[in-house]
Design a protein around this motif. Sequence first.
Motif, PDB file in Angstrom:
ATOM      1  N   ARG A  19       0.828  -1.205   0.000  1.00 17.47           N
ATOM      2  CA  ARG A  19       0.000   0.000   0.000  1.00 17.47           C
ATOM      3  C   ARG A  19       0.870   1.265   0.000  1.00 17.47           C
ATOM      4  O   ARG A  19       0.604   2.217  -0.738  1.00 17.47           O
ATOM      5  N   LEU A  20       1.921   1.262   0.830  1.00 16.27           N
ATOM      6  CA  LEU A  20       2.808   2.421   0.884  1.00 16.27           C
ATOM      7  C   LEU A  20       3.507   2.651  -0.456  1.00 16.27           C
ATOM      8  O   LEU A  20       3.656   3.795  -0.901  1.00 16.27           O
ATOM      9  N   TYR A  21       3.927   1.570  -1.100  1.00 12.99           N
ATOM     10  CA  TYR A  21       4.575   1.692  -2.406  1.00 12.99           C
ATOM     11  C   TYR A  21       3.593   2.265  -3.435  1.00 12.99           C
ATOM     12  O   TYR A  21       3.935   3.144  -4.238  1.00 12.99           O
ATOM     13  N   GLY A  22       2.364   1.750  -3.415  1.00 14.96           N
ATOM     14  CA  GLY A  22       1.358   2.236  -4.357  1.00 14.96           C
ATOM     15  C   GLY A  22       1.069   3.714  -4.176  1.00 14.96           C
ATOM     16  O   GLY A  22       0.973   4.474  -5.156  1.00 14.96           O
ATOM     17  N   ARG A  23       0.918   4.143  -2.945  1.00 13.44           N
ATOM     18  CA  ARG A  23       0.632   5.561  -2.686  1.00 13.44           C
ATOM     19  C   ARG A  23       1.850   6.423  -3.003  1.00 13.44           C
ATOM     20  O   ARG A  23       1.719   7.584  -3.431  1.00 13.44           O
ATOM     21  N   TYR A  24       3.030   5.879  -2.802  1.00 14.17           N
ATOM     22  CA  TYR A  24       4.288   6.577  -3.098  1.00 14.17           C
ATOM     23  C   TYR A  24       4.333   6.994  -4.569  1.00 14.17           C
ATOM     24  O   TYR A  24       4.603   8.161  -4.890  1.00 14.17           O
ATOM     25  N   TYR A  25       4.031   6.061  -5.460  1.00 17.11           N
ATOM     26  CA  TYR A  25       4.064   6.390  -6.888  1.00 17.11           C
ATOM     27  C   TYR A  25       2.920   7.322  -7.281  1.00 17.11           C
ATOM     28  O   TYR A  25       2.988   7.977  -8.317  1.00 17.11           O
ATOM     29  N   TYR A  26       1.919   7.397  -6.448  1.00  9.35           N
ATOM     30  CA  TYR A  26       0.798   8.320  -6.684  1.00  9.35           C
ATOM     31  C   TYR A  26       1.179   9.757  -6.324  1.00  9.35           C
ATOM     32  O   TYR A  26       0.851  10.701  -7.043  1.00  9.35           O
ATOM     33  N   VAL A  27       1.866   9.939  -5.195  1.00 14.29           N
ATOM     34  CA  VAL A  27       2.142  11.292  -4.693  1.00 14.29           C
ATOM     35  C   VAL A  27       3.444  11.882  -5.213  1.00 14.29           C
ATOM     36  O   VAL A  27       3.672  13.087  -5.075  1.00 14.29           O
ATOM     37  N   LEU A  28       4.313  11.065  -5.798  1.00 14.39           N
ATOM     38  CA  LEU A  28       5.581  11.593  -6.303  1.00 14.39           C
ATOM     39  C   LEU A  28       5.330  12.693  -7.334  1.00 14.39           C
ATOM     40  O   LEU A  28       4.395  12.613  -8.128  1.00 14.39           O
ATOM     41  N   PRO A  29       6.164  13.724  -7.340  1.00 12.81           N
ATOM     42  CA  PRO A  29       6.013  14.770  -8.362  1.00 12.81           C
ATOM     43  C   PRO A  29       6.482  14.263  -9.733  1.00 12.81           C
ATOM     44  O   PRO A  29       7.272  13.329  -9.820  1.00 12.81           O
ATOM     45  N   ASP A  86       4.079   7.832 -11.148  1.00 18.63           N
ATOM     46  CA  ASP A  86       3.775   6.736 -12.080  1.00 18.63           C
ATOM     47  C   ASP A  86       2.475   6.063 -11.630  1.00 18.63           C
ATOM     48  O   ASP A  86       2.485   5.192 -10.767  1.00 18.63           O
ATOM     49  N   TYR A  87       1.363   6.473 -12.222  1.00 14.86           N
ATOM     50  CA  TYR A  87       0.069   5.935 -11.821  1.00 14.86           C
ATOM     51  C   TYR A  87      -0.069   4.454 -12.176  1.00 14.86           C
ATOM     52  O   TYR A  87      -0.795   3.722 -11.500  1.00 14.86           O
ATOM     53  N   ASP A  88       0.604   4.022 -13.230  1.00 15.57           N
ATOM     54  CA  ASP A  88       0.539   2.595 -13.595  1.00 15.57           C
ATOM     55  C   ASP A  88       1.204   1.730 -12.527  1.00 15.57           C
ATOM     56  O   ASP A  88       0.678   0.680 -12.145  1.00 15.57           O
ATOM     57  N   LYS A  89       2.355   2.171 -12.030  1.00 12.10           N
ATOM     58  CA  LYS A  89       3.017   1.437 -10.943  1.00 12.10           C
ATOM     59  C   LYS A  89       2.187   1.509  -9.670  1.00 12.10           C
ATOM     60  O   LYS A  89       2.116   0.541  -8.901  1.00 12.10           O
ATOM     61  N   SER A  90       1.582   2.666  -9.439  1.00 16.00           N
ATOM     62  CA  SER A  90       0.713   2.814  -8.276  1.00 16.00           C
ATOM     63  C   SER A  90      -0.414   1.798  -8.338  1.00 16.00           C
ATOM     64  O   SER A  90      -0.702   1.107  -7.344  1.00 16.00           O
ATOM     65  N   GLU A  91      -1.048   1.680  -9.486  1.00 14.42           N
ATOM     66  CA  GLU A  91      -2.121   0.700  -9.666  1.00 14.42           C
ATOM     67  C   GLU A  91      -1.620  -0.723  -9.429  1.00 14.42           C
ATOM     68  O   GLU A  91      -2.274  -1.525  -8.753  1.00 14.42           O
ATOM     69  N   GLN A  92      -0.446  -1.031  -9.963  1.00 16.14           N
ATOM     70  CA  GLN A  92       0.126  -2.374  -9.834  1.00 16.14           C
ATOM     71  C   GLN A  92       0.298  -2.777  -8.363  1.00 16.14           C
ATOM     72  O   GLN A  92      -0.116  -3.859  -7.947  1.00 16.14           O
ATOM     73  N   TYR A  93       0.892  -1.899  -7.568  1.00 10.50           N
ATOM     74  CA  TYR A  93       1.133  -2.215  -6.154  1.00 10.50           C
ATOM     75  C   TYR A  93      -0.160  -2.245  -5.344  1.00 10.50           C
ATOM     76  O   TYR A  93      -0.350  -3.113  -4.482  1.00 10.50           O
ATOM     77  N   LEU A  94      -1.048  -1.303  -5.618  1.00  7.90           N
ATOM     78  CA  LEU A  94      -2.284  -1.241  -4.841  1.00  7.90           C
ATOM     79  C   LEU A  94      -3.215  -2.405  -5.159  1.00  7.90           C
ATOM     80  O   LEU A  94      -3.920  -2.903  -4.273  1.00  7.90           O
TER      81      LEU A  94
END
Length: 275
Positions: free
Chosen positions: A187-197, A202-210
């Motif tokens: 979950r932390l990894y997924g949100r990390y790729y969501y909030v990064l500037p 990387d929303y695709d990576k965010s989706e993958q982890y979440l």
Amino acid sequence: MKNLILFIGLFFIFVFNVNSQNVNELIKKSDDMYLSAKSTTDFDNLIKFLKDAEWNNKNNYEITWRLGRAISEKAVLLFITYLSENMNKRKISDVDDILDSDKSLESYQEKNLLELGKEGMFYMEKAKSLNSSRVETYYYMALSVSMYGLGKSIVSALLEGISGKYESALNESIKIDKSYSGSGALRLYGRYYYVLPWPKRDYDKSEQYLKQAVQNSPNEILSHLYLGDTYWKLDKKDDAKNEWKKAKDISKPDGLEKILFDKIRNMIEKRLLLN
């Protein structure tokens, strides 16, 4: 002489057993306090108890990692509280104010998260020096770093070079036990790729982890909520609403989510009003 040696040996065995028993009692009491905690005040009492225990029992991994956990989870408790409070001041029509409210914390809120994140990192570094093979070492290090990053601001934390420490802790945590704490590292990894500037976002990576997080631990409200946010950014609005509804339908959450249930529910309901 033999009797003296025997006496000394028995004395040290007795002292060792007493000390071991005392430490076990401290750990049990701290676990009871942790499981019954319902507020930041309860976490403050737990942190004070564990700091006293840690001071009197140097180099005890079981006490030290629990102290890091208490500090980092108090920060999470404050963070979600801040998001819920701040969201009530914003307009529902402003999508960014709802989905990205963690980017607009007030200065005193950032300061509190920064201090708790830094303190949590300190104790988890100590824990790592005592035991570098346990999942707790890396998961609560990552959680502390995430709170520090939110307090520092994501951009400032990246410039400081904190991302390497964060990713390393998450990778180790996932490698040891990806399902630990409700698949928290995923979950932390997924949100990390969501909030990064941009350009690191990387929303695709965010989706993958979440998606992995909700598959492994389907009863975690925040994982569904965050996956919904990512879907929305990917313009998968039906999927987003689906995940938010799943989050809302979870009636018996675990751990911190149980304490934060009303505040998280408020965040979900605001999202479900988005068009």
